[in-house]
Design an enzyme around this catalytic site. Structure first.
Site, PDB file in Angstrom:
ATOM      1  N   SER A   1      34.914  27.552  44.550  1.00 43.54           N
ATOM      2  CA  SER A   1      34.999  26.300  45.304  1.00 43.54           C
ATOM      3  C   SER A   1      35.869  26.456  46.535  1.00 43.54           C
ATOM      4  O   SER A   1      36.117  25.476  47.242  1.00 43.54           O
ATOM      5  CB  SER A   1      35.605  25.210  44.432  1.00 43.54           C
ATOM      6  OG  SER A   1      34.792  24.975  43.326  1.00 43.54           O
TER       7      SER A   1
ATOM      8  N   ARG B   1      35.395  38.144  47.082  1.00 39.32           N
ATOM      9  CA  ARG B   1      35.327  37.591  45.735  1.00 39.32           C
ATOM     10  C   ARG B   1      35.298  38.722  44.703  1.00 39.32           C
ATOM     11  O   ARG B   1      34.640  39.745  44.920  1.00 39.32           O
ATOM     12  CB  ARG B   1      34.063  36.746  45.616  1.00 39.32           C
ATOM     13  CG  ARG B   1      33.915  35.966  44.322  1.00 39.32           C
ATOM     14  CD  ARG B   1      34.934  34.891  44.209  1.00 39.32           C
ATOM     15  NE  ARG B   1      34.602  33.892  43.207  1.00 39.32           N
ATOM     16  CZ  ARG B   1      35.473  32.975  42.783  1.00 39.32           C
ATOM     17  NH1 ARG B   1      36.705  32.932  43.265  1.00 39.32           N
ATOM     18  NH2 ARG B   1      35.120  32.079  41.892  1.00 39.32           N
TER      19      ARG B   1
ATOM     20  N   GLY C   1      43.145  24.483  44.359  1.00 40.13           N
ATOM     21  CA  GLY C   1      42.819  23.327  43.536  1.00 40.13           C
ATOM     22  C   GLY C   1      41.493  23.427  42.811  1.00 40.13           C
ATOM     23  O   GLY C   1      40.930  22.400  42.413  1.00 40.13           O
ATOM     24  N   GLY C   2      40.961  24.658  42.639  1.00 38.84           N
ATOM     25  CA  GLY C   2      39.689  24.790  41.936  1.00 38.84           C
ATOM     26  C   GLY C   2      38.643  23.916  42.618  1.00 38.84           C
ATOM     27  O   GLY C   2      38.584  23.842  43.852  1.00 38.84           O
TER      28      GLY C   2
ATOM     29  N   GLU D   1      39.341  35.569  37.186  1.00 38.26           N
ATOM     30  CA  GLU D   1      38.343  34.860  38.000  1.00 38.26           C
ATOM     31  C   GLU D   1      37.010  34.681  37.288  1.00 38.26           C
ATOM     32  O   GLU D   1      36.265  33.746  37.571  1.00 38.26           O
ATOM     33  CB  GLU D   1      38.121  35.627  39.305  1.00 38.26           C
ATOM     34  CG  GLU D   1      37.822  34.746  40.495  1.00 38.26           C
ATOM     35  CD  GLU D   1      39.061  33.992  40.947  1.00 38.26           C
ATOM     36  OE1 GLU D   1      38.958  32.771  41.098  1.00 38.26           O
ATOM     37  OE2 GLU D   1      40.123  34.612  41.140  1.00 38.26           O
TER      38      GLU D   1
ATOM     39  N   GLU E   1      42.760  33.046  40.396  1.00 39.32           N
ATOM     40  CA  GLU E   1      42.167  31.970  39.593  1.00 39.32           C
ATOM     41  C   GLU E   1      43.262  31.077  39.016  1.00 39.32           C
ATOM     42  O   GLU E   1      43.871  30.348  39.744  1.00 39.32           O
ATOM     43  CB  GLU E   1      41.189  32.531  38.554  1.00 39.32           C
ATOM     44  CG  GLU E   1      40.684  31.633  37.445  1.00 39.32           C
ATOM     45  CD  GLU E   1      40.311  30.194  37.758  1.00 39.32           C
ATOM     46  OE1 GLU E   1      40.109  29.839  38.916  1.00 39.32           O
ATOM     47  OE2 GLU E   1      40.222  29.404  36.806  1.00 39.32           O
TER      48      GLU E   1
ATOM     49  N   THR F   1      45.854  28.580  43.369  1.00 39.68           N
ATOM     50  CA  THR F   1      45.340  29.481  44.373  1.00 39.68           C
ATOM     51  C   THR F   1      46.228  29.181  45.551  1.00 39.68           C
ATOM     52  O   THR F   1      47.099  28.319  45.447  1.00 39.68           O
ATOM     53  CB  THR F   1      43.855  29.098  44.632  1.00 39.68           C
ATOM     54  OG1 THR F   1      43.092  29.533  43.531  1.00 39.68           O
ATOM     55  CG2 THR F   1      43.276  29.627  45.901  1.00 39.68           C
TER      56      THR F   1
ATOM     57  N   ASP G   1      35.390  31.515  36.099  1.00 37.52           N
ATOM     58  CA  ASP G   1      34.661  30.592  36.980  1.00 37.52           C
ATOM     59  C   ASP G   1      33.152  30.634  36.729  1.00 37.52           C
ATOM     60  O   ASP G   1      32.412  29.808  37.253  1.00 37.52           O
ATOM     61  CB  ASP G   1      34.927  30.909  38.459  1.00 37.52           C
ATOM     62  CG  ASP G   1      36.224  30.280  38.958  1.00 37.52           C
ATOM     63  OD1 ASP G   1      36.858  29.544  38.196  1.00 37.52           O
ATOM     64  OD2 ASP G   1      36.600  30.537  40.118  1.00 37.52           O
TER      65      ASP G   1
END
Ligand code: GLU
Length: 590
Positions: A469, A107, A489-490, A441, A422, A402, A444
């Site tokens: 997510s 991340r 898809g977030g 990103e 993102e 993504t 988020d």
């Protein structure tokens, strides 16, 4: 109708594979099919070139990790608006010899200069759209170091070898498809304002034309030659820092493009932790996923635990969907309240995944009436039947682009890897001369606490990872892989993974049908997002009678998945139509 499509598709896959030479190179025609079955390993990704690269690696004796890195690098070329070295991701690995699942957390991190007020100006949140296209939202990319760490840990190839096919793809070029064209067109306005992005992508390349990215090829070459140090402590990193702090905006553009405050030390300090996977016991299955800072593993796991309180296989189609939506709603309330970067927040991960907590939440579900969201979170540290904390916990906006890839090899190792920059097109900022887009990103993070006075574990902080997510998931039975999957898809990623899993594992749908089925996504809000084909079903009408309210949306997610068949073969599955259809490939069809 679906079945006949599958038969045709599988026949096309077989034909494509038969026509392909044993050692296919990057000029081999590529096939876009949603299902492939056979031996020797499988790859499923959203893109035919990338899946072909992965199958080539497997065919030459590489393992699932080698192939996953090669596929991810290829996606950085052909799907640069979702993937690439400018972003991050989560890598979930099943080691067949040890029968063990491990994860890597790639991340992005906030710069050391970022405080809780990162996105505030005069104590007010800046407009979201302005944060999107900005240096402010760029986190330290995690992807190059994730590749290196995965290869060091479990691979057989060097980074040099694993990136070779992607470098070739970037240099020789690939055929532009409708999705690539659309993604450029959708970003054209902001790309036009950033000189480096305009130079690389505009005008939108025509469908069927060849797109080359020599700058990206050179970036990959430098990584191959000098290793990830070229990125985290070297010339590529210096260019990243300069670009974030001085975005190359066209002086004539009126757009506000805020600079970030990234330093060489932020890049130098970046690490890819190996984390224990999240684990939920569901029926006789072990469901492994990504632990915090992703909310994917705990939220899918909690929802499954809630669903386990009834036998989904025996429910009517409407009751199954009703319970799926309600379990999603409740687990999202808990996710929003409790999950953030564990280095900054005490995330009660084990408690969120306890059956006792799930039971205390399931008790809120009525078979005859939908909850009217948003609902309040429970307290997993002190579960009491039907109790809530009284504070609402809505889901903030998250991007929806993504990409997920899933690989299995001939030894039975499996990789589920979700990569992201993102939003579609990330920050919209290409690093000049380097050929890749930087992520956005950090959007988020919550810009402000979700609700006044409510603790928010996802406010920005120095070196902090924004909550994700992404839900790369591997399911085992008695230590052996059953199915592995993931999606973009977030925040809808979580509900998509949950829907496909329950449709496959509980409702008995073939994997391709489970992936193709119309989707709905409830994330603790008053209305449930649903695809048009879902809204036309009799179940949707019955759900409305129970009190569910729906809002139409074009498409939810883009799953790739693999499953092990009882006879030892593998099946790879991709989307038949979403995002223009994905590409499932097998080494030896049959
Ligand atoms: N940034 C999102 C996350 O980490 C993913 C975005 C997407 O799926 O498009 O959850």
């Amino acid at each position: 109708m679906l079945r006949s499509t599958v038969v045709v598709a599988s026949a096309a896959a077989l034909l494509g594979a038969l026509l392909a030479p044993a050692h296919a190179d990057s000029r081999t025609p590529t096939v876009r099919v949603p299902e492939a079955v056979g031996f020797g390993g499988v790859v499923s990704s959203v893109d035919p070139d990338a899946s072909r690269v992965g199958v080539d690696v497997l065919r030459r004796g590489g393992n699932a990790v080698d192939a996953a890195v090669a596929v991810a690098a290829a996606l950085g070329v052909t799907d640069p608006f979702s993937a690439g070295v400018g972003g991050g991701g989560f890598f979930v690995h099943y080691d067949a010899r040890r029968q063990e699942v491990s994860t890597l957390d790639g991340r992005e991190t906030a710069p050391a200069a970022a405080g809780a007020d990162l996105f505030l100006q005069d104590s007010q949140p800046i407009p979201f759209a302005e944060a999107v296209t900005s240096g402010l939202s760029v986190g330290v990319p995690g992807t190059p170091r994730t590749w290196q760490r995965a290869l060091d840990q479990w691979g057989t190839l060097s980074l040099d070898q694993a990136l070779k096919p992607a470098e070739e793809l970037a240099r020789r070029g690939f055929t532009v498809d409708a999705t690539f064209h659309r993604q450029v067109a959708e970003n054209a306005e902001r790309f036009a304002d950033i000189t480096s992005s305009r130079a690389l992508f505009l005008p939108p390349p025509a469908i069927g034309s060849t797109f080359r990215n020599p700058d990206l090829a050179d970036t990959y070459r430098q990584l191959r030659r000098d290793g990830v140090a070229a990125f985290y402590r070297g010339p590529i990193g210096r260019d990243v820092v300069a670009t974030v702090n001085h975005p190359p905006k066209d002086p004539a553009a009126t757009r506000t493009v805020r600079p970030g405050r990234l330093t060489a030390a932020d890049l130098g300090d970046y690490r890819v932790p190996r984390r224990e996977p999240s684990h939920a016991r569901y029926r006789d299955l072990d469901v492994y996923g990504m632990a915090p800072p992703s909310s994917g593993g705990t939220t899918v796991g909690e929802a499954l635990n809630i669903l386990e309180t009834t036998k989904l296989a025996n429910e009517s189609p409407t009751q199954y969907l009703h319970r799926f939506l309600e379990a999603s709603r409740l687990s999202f309330a808990d996710r929003n309240r409790w999950v953030g970067d564990p280095a900054f927040t005490d995330v009660p991960e084990r408690e969120l995944l306890s059956q006792e907590f799930a039971d205390s939440r399931a008790c809120l579900i009525s078979p005859t009436r939908a909850l009217t969201g948003p609902v309040s979170p429970g307290d997993p540290r002190d579960p009491k039947p039907c109790a809530t904390t009284g504070e609402e916990a809505v889901t903030p906006y998250e991007g929806t682009d993504t990409t997920h890839l899933t690989v299995a090899d001939r030894w039975g190792n499996v990789v589920a890897y979700t990569v992201t920059i993102e939003q579609e097109g990330g920050s919209g900022i290409v690093v000049p001369g380097r050929g890749f887009l930087l992520n956005n990103e950090l959007t988020d993070f919550s810009f402000t606490p979700v609700a006044p006075g409510v603790p928010d574990p996802n406010l920005p902080g120095p070196g902090k990872r924004p909550r994700s997510s992404m839900a790369p998931t591997i399911v085992l039975r008695h230590g052996e892989p059953v199915v592995a999957l993931g999606s973009p898809g977030g925040a809808t990623i979580i509900t998509t993974v949950l829907q496909v899993l329950t449709q496959r594992l509980d409702r008995g749908l073939p994997l391709l049908d489970a992936v193709a089925a119309p989707r709905a996504s409830q994330r603790n809000s008053a209305t449930t997002q649903a695809e048009d084909p879902f809204l036309g079903t009799p179940e949707a009408a019955a759900l409305r009678v129970l009190g569910h309210r729906f809002a139409a949306t074009a498409e939810i997610g883009a799953v790739t998945a693999v499953e092990r068949l009882p006879d030892g073969r593998w099946r790879a599955v991709a989307e038949p139509t979403r995002r223009g259809g994905g590409a499932a490939r097998v080494v030896w069809p049959g």
